[in-house]
Write an enzyme that holds these catalytic residues in place. Structure first.
Site, PDB file in Angstrom:
ATOM      1  N   ARG A   1       0.850  -1.188   0.000  1.00 25.12           N
ATOM      2  CA  ARG A   1       0.000   0.000   0.000  1.00 25.12           C
ATOM      3  C   ARG A   1       0.886   1.238   0.000  1.00 25.12           C
ATOM      4  NH1 ARG A   1      -5.104  -1.480   3.847  1.00 25.12           N
ATOM      5  NH2 ARG A   1      -6.211  -0.167   2.376  1.00 25.12           N
TER       6      ARG A   1
ATOM      7  N   GLN B   1      -0.516   2.637  -5.784  1.00 26.39           N
ATOM      8  CA  GLN B   1      -1.838   3.166  -5.439  1.00 26.39           C
ATOM      9  C   GLN B   1      -2.898   2.790  -6.469  1.00 26.39           C
ATOM     10  OE1 GLN B   1      -1.802   7.418  -4.867  1.00 26.39           O
ATOM     11  NE2 GLN B   1      -3.356   7.308  -3.286  1.00 26.39           N
TER      12      GLN B   1
ATOM     13  N   ASP C   1      -4.276  -0.726  -5.688  1.00 33.22           N
ATOM     14  CA  ASP C   1      -4.643  -0.994  -4.295  1.00 33.22           C
ATOM     15  C   ASP C   1      -6.113  -1.391  -4.180  1.00 33.22           C
ATOM     16  OD1 ASP C   1      -4.960  -1.127  -1.578  1.00 33.22           O
ATOM     17  OD2 ASP C   1      -4.242   0.900  -1.164  1.00 33.22           O
TER      18      ASP C   1
ATOM     19  N   SER D   1      -7.949  -0.745  -0.699  1.00 31.72           N
ATOM     20  CA  SER D   1      -8.452   0.608  -0.463  1.00 31.72           C
ATOM     21  C   SER D   1      -9.712   0.882  -1.266  1.00 31.72           C
ATOM     22  CB  SER D   1      -7.373   1.645  -0.807  1.00 31.72           C
ATOM     23  OG  SER D   1      -6.316   1.597   0.128  1.00 31.72           O
TER      24      SER D   1
ATOM     25  N   TYR E   1      -3.164  -0.765   8.606  1.00 32.60           N
ATOM     26  CA  TYR E   1      -3.831  -1.621   9.583  1.00 32.60           C
ATOM     27  C   TYR E   1      -3.539  -1.132  10.994  1.00 32.60           C
ATOM     28  CZ  TYR E   1      -4.661  -5.048   5.888  1.00 32.60           C
ATOM     29  OH  TYR E   1      -5.084  -5.679   4.748  1.00 32.60           O
TER      30      TYR E   1
END
Length: 359
Positions: free
Chosen positions: A118, A123, A126, A129, A224
């Site tokens: 991540r 991006q 991802d 997300s 996380y």
């Protein structure tokens, strides 16, 4: 090389949508689509571009060199795959140590999409997300549908209505989207997160941040939560209990990548909540942030509705499929070169996601 797109067996999303196939065909590969794979997400077989061949599941599994899906194949199907094939899915090896060895034993090359780092560079790939953002949005809509009152403040000829109070636990991608959505619906919103950096983001969305000092942080945790000291957890429980007792809605999103989700909402706290209030637990699949959560179930405890669902993105299959497809296509472009699979282990994204090789 043939790429195979499989139909999900338990939900309506599809791994690659028609627009994604248009890009992949430009990589000089053939594409097989399991018949009806995108129908539940409103993508008919006929919507896919010329060059994409619809076929039965058995044909796709047999003929494709590279198989893509959202959820991994069942063990019975994996056992029938020829050695040397490449499979791409959300294998979640952090949650099950047996996943990678089982794939390795079958001599399959496997990429786990949840292992894509991540980072800024990754991006556009991802998937976690993208799906978390949808889940956060859907959680608020589900809560608004479930509680027996309005979200916004209303002043009418029949009297005034106070706005609902929403508490969001965990201000990652899902949490921030939940905050923004609840604010747009007119609720009063509070949020808590152990990461100090989340405070500014929460405040920028117009919510109140619940401060609890002394949290442990780890910038390498990839968004996380990390394990906390017992002293901090005691302060956290007290702060959360005070806010939850006044809330109409509590949305929990905190997960620890390699372990059970932290308990943020105790049974005692739930019993202090108002009858008619709602808990949406997005961490249900890893044990839940609410002590009373039952995964994939909706229960009622002392008048409080607790919904345990970590897969809310699947309830918006069309947009969820489109975003998933965009991420997946960007990832596939990294290692499909001139119609063949070419693995560059110097590429951090590829080396992180590759959990087994075919040999």
């Amino acid at each position: 090389m043939q790429l195979g797109i499989l139909k999900e067996q338990k939900e309506g999303r599809v791994a690659i949508v028609p627009k994604g196939c248009e890009q992949l065909l430009g990589l000089d590969i053939g594409i097989l689509l399991e018949t009806g794979a995108g129908e539940a997400a409103n993508f008919a077989d006929s919507d896919y571009p010329e060059g994409v061949k619809a076929a039965s599941r058995a044909e796709v599994l047999k003929q494709a060199d590279l198989l893509v899906s959202i959820h991994p194949l069942a063990d019975s199907e994996m056992d029938k795959l020829e050695a040397g094939k490449t499979v791409v899915a959300l294998f979640e090896p952090f949650r099950d140590d047996a996943v990678a060895p089982a794939l390795d034993k079958r001599k399959l090359r496997a990429f786990s999409l949840d292992m894509i780092p991540r980072t800024t560079l990754a991006q556009s790939m991802d998937i976690l997300s993208s799906m978390a953002s949808i889940a956060g949005y859907k959680a608020v809509l589900l809560a608004a549908h479930t509680i027996p009152r309005y979200f916004p403040m209303l002043i009418t000829a029949a009297g005034s209505v106070k706005p609902s109070r929403v508490l969001v636990l965990g201000a990652g991608v899902a949490g921030l989207q939940a905050i923004a959505t609840a604010k747009r619906l007119g609720a009063m919103v509070e949020a808590f997160d152990v990461r100090a950096a989340a405070r500014e983001e929460v405040l920028s969305l117009g919510a109140k941040f619940v401060d609890v000092e002394g949290a442990a942080e780890d910038t390498s945790a990839g968004g996380y939560a990390v394990k906390q000291s017992e002293e901090f957890l005691a302060r956290q429980r007290e702060a959360v209990q005070q806010s939850a007792a006044k809330a109409d809605v509590v949305i929990t999103t905190a997960q620890i990548r390699s372990g059970k989700a932290p308990i943020l909402l105790s049974a005692e706290t739930v019993h202090l909540m108002k009858p008619g209030s709602v808990v949406i637990d997005l961490a249900a699949s890893t044990g839940g942030n609410c002590e009373l959560t039952e995964n994939e179930k909706t229960i009622n405890v002392n008048g409080v509705t607790i919904i345990g669902d970590s897969n809310l993105a699947a309830l918006m299959p069309q947009d969820a499929s489109t975003l998933f497809s965009n991420n997946l296509v960007n990832f596939l472009k990294l290692f499909i070169k001139e119609g063949e699979i070419s693995i560059d282990m110097e590429n951090e994204i590829i080396s992180s996601a590759l959990i087994t090789t075919e040999s």
